[in-house]
Design a protein around this motif. Sequence first.
Motif, PDB file in Angstrom:
ATOM      1  N   HIS A  27      10.033  55.211  -8.298  1.00 14.24           N
ATOM      2  CA  HIS A  27       9.093  54.624  -9.243  1.00 14.24           C
ATOM      3  C   HIS A  27       8.611  53.253  -8.798  1.00 14.24           C
ATOM      4  O   HIS A  27       9.214  52.608  -7.941  1.00 14.24           O
ATOM      5  CB  HIS A  27       9.769  54.499 -10.615  1.00 14.24           C
TER       6      HIS A  27
ATOM      7  N   GLN B 244       3.698  55.594 -17.214  1.00 13.42           N
ATOM      8  CA  GLN B 244       4.811  56.547 -17.386  1.00 13.42           C
ATOM      9  C   GLN B 244       4.288  57.980 -17.408  1.00 13.42           C
ATOM     10  O   GLN B 244       4.881  58.881 -16.808  1.00 13.42           O
ATOM     11  CB  GLN B 244       5.599  56.213 -18.662  1.00 13.42           C
TER      12      GLN B 244
ATOM     13  N   GLN C  75       9.053  54.101 -14.518  1.00 11.67           N
ATOM     14  CA  GLN C  75      10.276  54.722 -15.019  1.00 11.67           C
ATOM     15  C   GLN C  75      10.314  54.705 -16.548  1.00 11.67           C
ATOM     16  O   GLN C  75       9.674  53.871 -17.184  1.00 11.67           O
ATOM     17  CB  GLN C  75      11.504  54.004 -14.458  1.00 11.67           C
TER      18      GLN C  75
ATOM     19  N   ILE D 261       4.480  57.287 -12.623  1.00 11.92           N
ATOM     20  CA  ILE D 261       4.646  56.147 -11.702  1.00 11.92           C
ATOM     21  C   ILE D 261       5.726  55.192 -12.196  1.00 11.92           C
ATOM     22  O   ILE D 261       6.534  54.719 -11.414  1.00 11.92           O
ATOM     23  CB  ILE D 261       3.300  55.399 -11.560  1.00 11.92           C
TER      24      ILE D 261
END
Lengths: 445, 445
Positions: free
Chosen positions: B6, B409, B415, B413
């Motif tokens: 991420h 999210q 977390q 991309i």
Amino acid sequence: MLTKKHLIIGAMLHGAGGNMASWKHPSGPADASVNISHYRELVEKAEEAKIDFVFVADGLAINKDVLPHFLNRFEPLTILSALASVTSHIGLVGTLSTSYTQPFTVARQFGSLDLISGGRAGWNVVTSPSTGAAHNHSQASFPNHALRYEIAEEHVEVVKGLWDSYEDDAFLYDRENDTYFDPNKMHAIHHQGKHFQVEGPLNIQRSPQGQTVVFQAGSSDAGRDLAAKTADAVFTGHKDLEAALAFYQDVKNRAKEHGRNPDDIAILPGIGPIIGETEEEVEGKYAALRNGVSIHTALNYLGRYFDHYDFSVHALDEAFPDIGEVGSEAFKSTTDLIKADAKKHGKTLRQVALEATTPRSEFSGTPEHVANEIERWFHAGALDGIIFGSPLLNDGLHLFIEKVLPILQEKGIAQTDYAGSTLRENLGLPFKQNRHTKTISKAGV
Amino acid sequence: MLTKKHLIIGAMLHGAGGNMASWKHPSGPADASVNISHYRELVEKAEEAKIDFVFVADGLAINKDVLPHFLNRFEPLTILSALASVTSHIGLVGTLSTSYTQPFTVARQFGSLDLISGGRAGWNVVTSPSTGAAHNHSQASFPNHALRYEIAEEHVEVVKGLWDSYEDDAFLYDRENDTYFDPNKMHAIHHQGKHFQVEGPLNIQRSPQGQTVVFQAGSSDAGRDLAAKTADAVFTGHKDLEAALAFYQDVKNRAKEHGRNPDDIAILPGIGPIIGETEEEVEGKYAALRNGVSIHTALNYLGRYFDHYDFSVHALDEAFPDIGEVGSEAFKSTTDLIKADAKKHGKTLRQVALEATTPRSEFSGTPEHVANEIERWFHAGALDGIIFGSPLLNDGLHLFIEKVLPILQEKGIAQTDYAGSTLRENLGLPFKQNRHTKTISKAGV
């Protein structure tokens, strides 16, 4: 006597306690000095008991042969800042040396702690007489006693000057008139001294108590003079009441000589009792500590006060050796006391070494005894308050809070609530006026 | 790309924001830079949003004509320690200069913050190119660019050495066998360098992440090289994607040349967007900021990058003046960018000054635009993550968390939970092995 009528009470927070065998006692966690939950628990308990402040001592070098739990401990500014977030009234006092720090850094870090905590910070000024400390800070040796105090005096003067960088009404935050602050109420210090050159101003405002409370911990002639000139509180220690009385009067007199109100300086001896329900219990706790220390370790520990002098070259059971002035720079008032006491009582090296590691405090005993001794010293005029430590800190502080404090409160000596929300208020010390602020007469021109 | 799949996300915490008119905007408190409740609220909100770390910038001298709210701000170590107590997962990164500090002090203070926070500390290494900073620390001037980086490199080397003073299993706390620690797992550093001589060991153990994460913020040639040699993360800034891509590749290549795995260094450009529901709202917020700055203040602000060069002697509406290398030591990479940009686009002094105070970020726009730009840079390979700032920090951070983060999210991309509990885990960086610990082969001899 200060404006505060009650006994001031501070509590040492330094892991398991100041004895080299402290960590071994089952009354607390063995990793106490780096256990954040333990620190939080103690400070919360101390605040609940209305103790005025906690005090975090420090060291800038380790000696692996003594006090092993001091190999590994929190740094004062960071632990006190962390504790600020979980408390609201208790003072947060930490030791920081003037020998290896920049006044600008010290002024900022304590200023920031003071603001974060709403005016509860205290700085215990020390001069770090240790070769190990020098070797950790790019110095071949530490400055001699007189020079250390000369540096300390200038350092503290600069820090206090920086703390007055902004008058208390300097920041206006006036969005409509585009006025964040009043530049006439900002003051650079332009300090050009022998040891420091600092332009200023600082980049942080004053706290609700005006300035961080300044503690001073040296008891030598130079230490007393520095305290009398610059300190708000003195952390000291004495063999007996007679010495404590003499010290108290001496520092208050010196303060007067420096043109200060003697009520503006609080004398706070550290006391380190072991507390037990009975005398036998107290002796049992002492035995547990002493049994944990070998004579090899004891000699090393004693040597620490004499700049790591090697006492093992002397006979253990003969009179304490005359080593002249060796190493006496480091902890001059302590080593003078040790030598005088050994001579007076004809003590052997073994006795002196063992007593140095685990001296019996005359405050030790049952809760009633501890409370009575404190009362006796307080009423005799030997102190404005105490800083409570114990060779068994967790055990001692819990017993002090649960058993001794209620007696002192019943006697009317200890407070049952905080006097205010800043450390100065709680110590009975006046708000620190900004040197640049002119008092405006209400009567007008 | 790091082991973390991420995008890394950090959030600047520096009061109202980095624009000189930030404090005037009604979206946050005017006293944000010294408002402890405001800091707590922001860090708690950032942690709830699973942001990887907060980042506290710093300055060692004030300039009363620009950024007035930086006259008055918390010191990084103390505010981060205070925030450690009210958080459990978010990283705590602070700026500290190598030019006016002792490595022993820095190692202790960050080591202590790291332990207090359970392994969440980060140190942003800077070299403080400011005459004002020098004058606050007993120096006539700051060291030149090459010397500053030479000092910085040695300083960081000493700090990292001190952080490995104790192997991770050095402290045994074995009461029965009277063994607090294993002296074979304690290591002094005996450093005798050109700028520092430090014996060690440090007096604090390592944290759960091994060592504090080292950030580096200089983008000059020497800065990049220091980062490539010593840093775990780089805080940088770029005019456009092309420059960001070139920087990313350059630093990763330099890391390889120094024998490092390029995955062990995270490249994190700072981005400073203004976010609005519509383009009009974004422009309105920019206008509010620019209207708050006079041309006098703007020239002063520009001069700050050129060691306080007085631009008011030049005509405002003519081409940006050629002032040669004046003052370019201070923020070399920034001043090179400003000069090149002015020349390329034929900008006037007035334009350059106003843009310097309130530059339009290409990330600014609607939440969708901000998310798309971040995605574009991330997928192009220009960054491992971002450090989010905004000229309107309170407004910007809230909108970023509430509006932009959900989009990131959804794109997969950003977390949706922390990867672990230490900062290294959350950045996808490996645990820092102690240099003294020998890996024992399970296969035997």
